[in-house]
Design a protein around this motif. Structure first.
Motif, PDB file in Angstrom:
ATOM      1  N   HIS A   1      97.983  12.410  80.564  1.00  0.00           N
ATOM      2  CA  HIS A   1      98.718  12.887  81.738  1.00  0.00           C
ATOM      3  C   HIS A   1      99.894  13.793  81.392  1.00  0.00           C
ATOM      4  O   HIS A   1     100.727  14.077  82.241  1.00  0.00           O
TER       5      HIS A   1
ATOM      6  N   PRO B   1     102.236  17.116  80.236  1.00  0.00           N
ATOM      7  CA  PRO B   1     102.303  18.464  80.807  1.00  0.00           C
ATOM      8  C   PRO B   1     101.502  19.510  80.042  1.00  0.00           C
ATOM      9  O   PRO B   1     101.146  20.540  80.592  1.00  0.00           O
TER      10      PRO B   1
ATOM     11  N   ASP C   1     109.607  10.854  85.248  1.00  0.00           N
ATOM     12  CA  ASP C   1     108.997  12.141  84.893  1.00  0.00           C
ATOM     13  C   ASP C   1     109.097  12.364  83.387  1.00  0.00           C
ATOM     14  O   ASP C   1     109.672  11.556  82.654  1.00  0.00           O
TER      15      ASP C   1
ATOM     16  N   LYS D   1      97.091  16.637  88.655  1.00  0.00           N
ATOM     17  CA  LYS D   1      98.450  16.102  88.805  1.00  0.00           C
ATOM     18  C   LYS D   1      99.251  16.330  87.520  1.00  0.00           C
ATOM     19  O   LYS D   1     100.398  16.755  87.560  1.00  0.00           O
TER      20      LYS D   1
ATOM     21  N   ASP E   1     100.123  20.018  87.428  1.00  0.00           N
ATOM     22  CA  ASP E   1     101.128  20.411  88.424  1.00  0.00           C
ATOM     23  C   ASP E   1     102.489  19.785  88.099  1.00  0.00           C
ATOM     24  O   ASP E   1     103.517  20.456  88.132  1.00  0.00           O
ATOM     25  N   ASP E   2     102.473  18.489  87.789  1.00  0.00           N
ATOM     26  CA  ASP E   2     103.743  17.813  87.470  1.00  0.00           C
ATOM     27  C   ASP E   2     104.377  18.392  86.213  1.00  0.00           C
ATOM     28  O   ASP E   2     105.585  18.300  86.024  1.00  0.00           O
TER      29      ASP E   2
END
Lengths: 252, 330
Positions: free
Chosen positions: A31, A33, A92, B303, B306-307
């Motif tokens: 997950h 970036p 985040d 996701k 985009d995140d």
């Protein structure tokens, strides 16, 4: 408190920090970036889990022949001795990397001292872990600088992450009976003595990142003595320990 | 196989006499097992087909992180957790080599990533199946990586140099993963009744999806001939599937796990196992986006992308500032 009791608490503190942080970092898998970050986060988590095996392995030996797995998977939250910083959720990527940086800075200084520990096994673990953590710190510093001094948005997010995490920093430098005992035996430094070097290190990096260090010294405490963890730890353990708890005695 | 149903660009294999001189010289090199390198001339269709194939393979490595990552936080021991982390890290690394190989063909990583995210490019159907119990992680290593290796070992000899070299590195790591997967499921198969149940459950769910990894039957595989002539595909789908079945059946027997195919039996005459084909209508459903996890897998990748935009933008902005400062100082 006997020397062995203090030693076992000290080892749990080291091993629980790496275990819980390793778990948190591993939650990013798939997950991140950018692909390089997926690789780096998995690699960091892997290092931390490897260090956990060494610290908890040694803690188990002191603690009447328990295995590292028994300690990791069969203790309840009140027996965990990690600092609260490592159990706060990832949020985040900014908060994850800021948490990593604030921890890596402490970890690298701590391991630097432990390499000179009077206990040979502690020194040997520290030597091995230190190589990995030097790289963790280099990477998290670079990323904090890159994002702090990046765009307006990345700067704002990193400042927000720092403001949120700052009250969790102080706990890494609190000294108690365990630390006094360890320092007297020459096994580990007194955490309070690491603060000056830590402040110098993080000030240098955070200044380059154009971020402001909050001027409060307030510290949330309760993780490293198990008095009061955050609400988050219970959920983390529910997930981490599930198979061992659901199928007691099975070998995996 | 992580690349399934890769549509060959072009209209099929051209007879030699219809080839241009350049095309003939290109085909001669391939026939002589001389590698094609990025700067060499190549037909546009060869380039387009390779981009699809390598891209699909790379995307599979990336999406493949998700079903395995699903169990990292629940791995039952520290050692298993470490092994799984190392494996997933390797998969992401494979994605990176493959994107680099694709870049040598003139397509950027961001471009083909966007094509994955908006559904123009595919990834292997296998990753649209869920991992539901811990034995699935063993089964993925054993069966899924096992099937992938079947395809990738011959691809080490593929005609495009960068792809072939990436495959050589990847195969080394994949065979390690397969052994680790087998070890993990063996432990379950030899464990408590509940663990055995998990292992058999994983086998029941993952057997046919693993067979589907090789792509449709040769009779329905319309894109193979050109790819084989170009040596970007070395064996047919059915050849590889048969090889996989022949290799896997004795391993399953050793574990005491039954393969969910009542018609599976050794055929003395053929010297191979006879087996039941997967339900191809299910396969085509999955390919079309109707597998159990398609929507969630793609949503998770979107996701993450985009995140992560602010992170990529931030790091890029910083790199530019740094360069500007350096240039000003020089």
């Amino acid at each position: 408190m006997t020397r062995d009791e203090a030693f076992s608490q000290f080892l749990l503190r080291m091993g629980d920090n790496t275990l819980i942080l390793g778990h948190r970092v591993s939650e990013w898998c798939g997950h991140a970036p950018v692909l390089e970050e997926d690789i780096a986060l998995a690699n960091t988590a892997l290092d931390l889990i490897g260090q956990t095996q060494m610290w908890l392995g040694l803690a188990g030996e002191i603690d009447g022949g328990k295995s590292a797995d028994e300690l990791a998977f069969l203790r309840d939250a009140w027996d965990f001795r990690n600092v609260l910083l490592v159990e706060v959720p990832n949020d985040d990527f900014g908060r994850t990397l800021m948490r990593q940086f604030l921890f890596d800075a402490w970890h690298s200084i701590m391991l630097g001292r432990l390499m000179k520990s009077s206990d040979e096994q502690v020194a040997a673990i520290a030597v091995k872990a230190s190589k990995e953590v030097t790289y963790h710190l280099e990477r998290s510093s670079d990323t904090v600088v890159g994002l702090g001094d990046g765009t307006e948005e990345s700067h704002a997010r990193m400042q927000e992450a720092l403001d949120y995490l700052w009250p969790y920093v102080g706990e890494m430098f609190v000294s108690d009976e365990v630390d006094t005992e360890m320092a007297a035996a020459g096994i580990a430094p007194n955490p309070a003595d690491l603060r000056e070097e830590y402040d110098a290190l993080i000030t240098r990096v955070l200044t380059e990142a154009t971020l402001s260090i909050p001027d409060s010294r307030f510290a949330h405490k309760g993780g490293r003595d198990g008095r009061m963890h955050t609400e988050h730890l219970g959920h983390l353990l529910t997930q981490m320990q599930w198979l061992q708890r659901a199928y007691p005695g099975a070998s995996w | 196989m992580y690349a399934q149903m890769v549509k060959s660009a072009g209209t099929g294999v051209k007879p030699r006499e219809e080839m241009t001189e350049q095309e003939r010289a290109f085909q001669d090199k391939i026939d002589a097992d001389i590698k094609i390198e990025p700067k060499d001339w190549m037909p546009d269709d060869y380039r387009a087909t390779l981009i699809r194939q390598i891209g699909q393979h790379a995307h599979s490595e990336i999406v493949g992180q998700l079903p395995e990552g699903n169990w990292i936080t629940r791995a039952p021991t520290l050692e298993r957790k470490a092994i799984l982390l190392a494996k997933v890290q390797d998969e992401a690394g494979h994605g990176l080599y493959l994107y680099c190989a694709a870049e040598t063909l003139g397509v950027s990583r961001d471009e083909i990533t966007e094509m994955l995210l908006d559904g123009r490019m595919k990834y292997s159907s296998i990753f649209n199946y869920p991992t539901l119990n811990w034995a699935d992680i063993g089964a993925v290593g054993w069966l899924v990586d096992g099937a992938a290796i079947m395809n990738q070992v011959p691809l080490q000899r593929t005609s495009f140099g960068p792809y072939s070299r990436a495959m050589i590195r990847i195969c080394k790591e994949e065979s390690f993963h397969q052994r680790q997967g087998y070890d993990a499921i063996r432990k379950m198969a030899e464990g408590t009744p509940e663990q055995r149940k998990m292992a058999q459950d994983a086998m029941n769910r993952l057997w046919y999806p693993s067979l589907m990894m090789f792509g449709p039957s040769d009779k329905d595989s319309v894109h193979s001939a050109q790819s084989m002539a170009w040596k970007i595909k070395i064996n047919t789908n059915d050849e590889l599937r048969q090889k996989f079945v022949d290799q896997t059946v004795p391993q399953a027997e050793y574990l005491g796990l039954s393969i969910p195919d009542p018609d599976l039996k050794w055929n003395e005459e053929r010297g191979h196992y006879d087996y039941t084909d997967p339900d191809w209508s299910e396969f085509f459903d999955v390919i079309k986006g109707n597998g159990p996890c398609n929507v969630d897998r793609l949503a998770a990748r979107n996701k993450a992308w985009d995140d992560g935009k602010w992170v990529r933008d931030g790091l890029l902005a910083h790199a530019r500032k740094k360069r500007a400062k350096q240039m000003a100082a020089e």
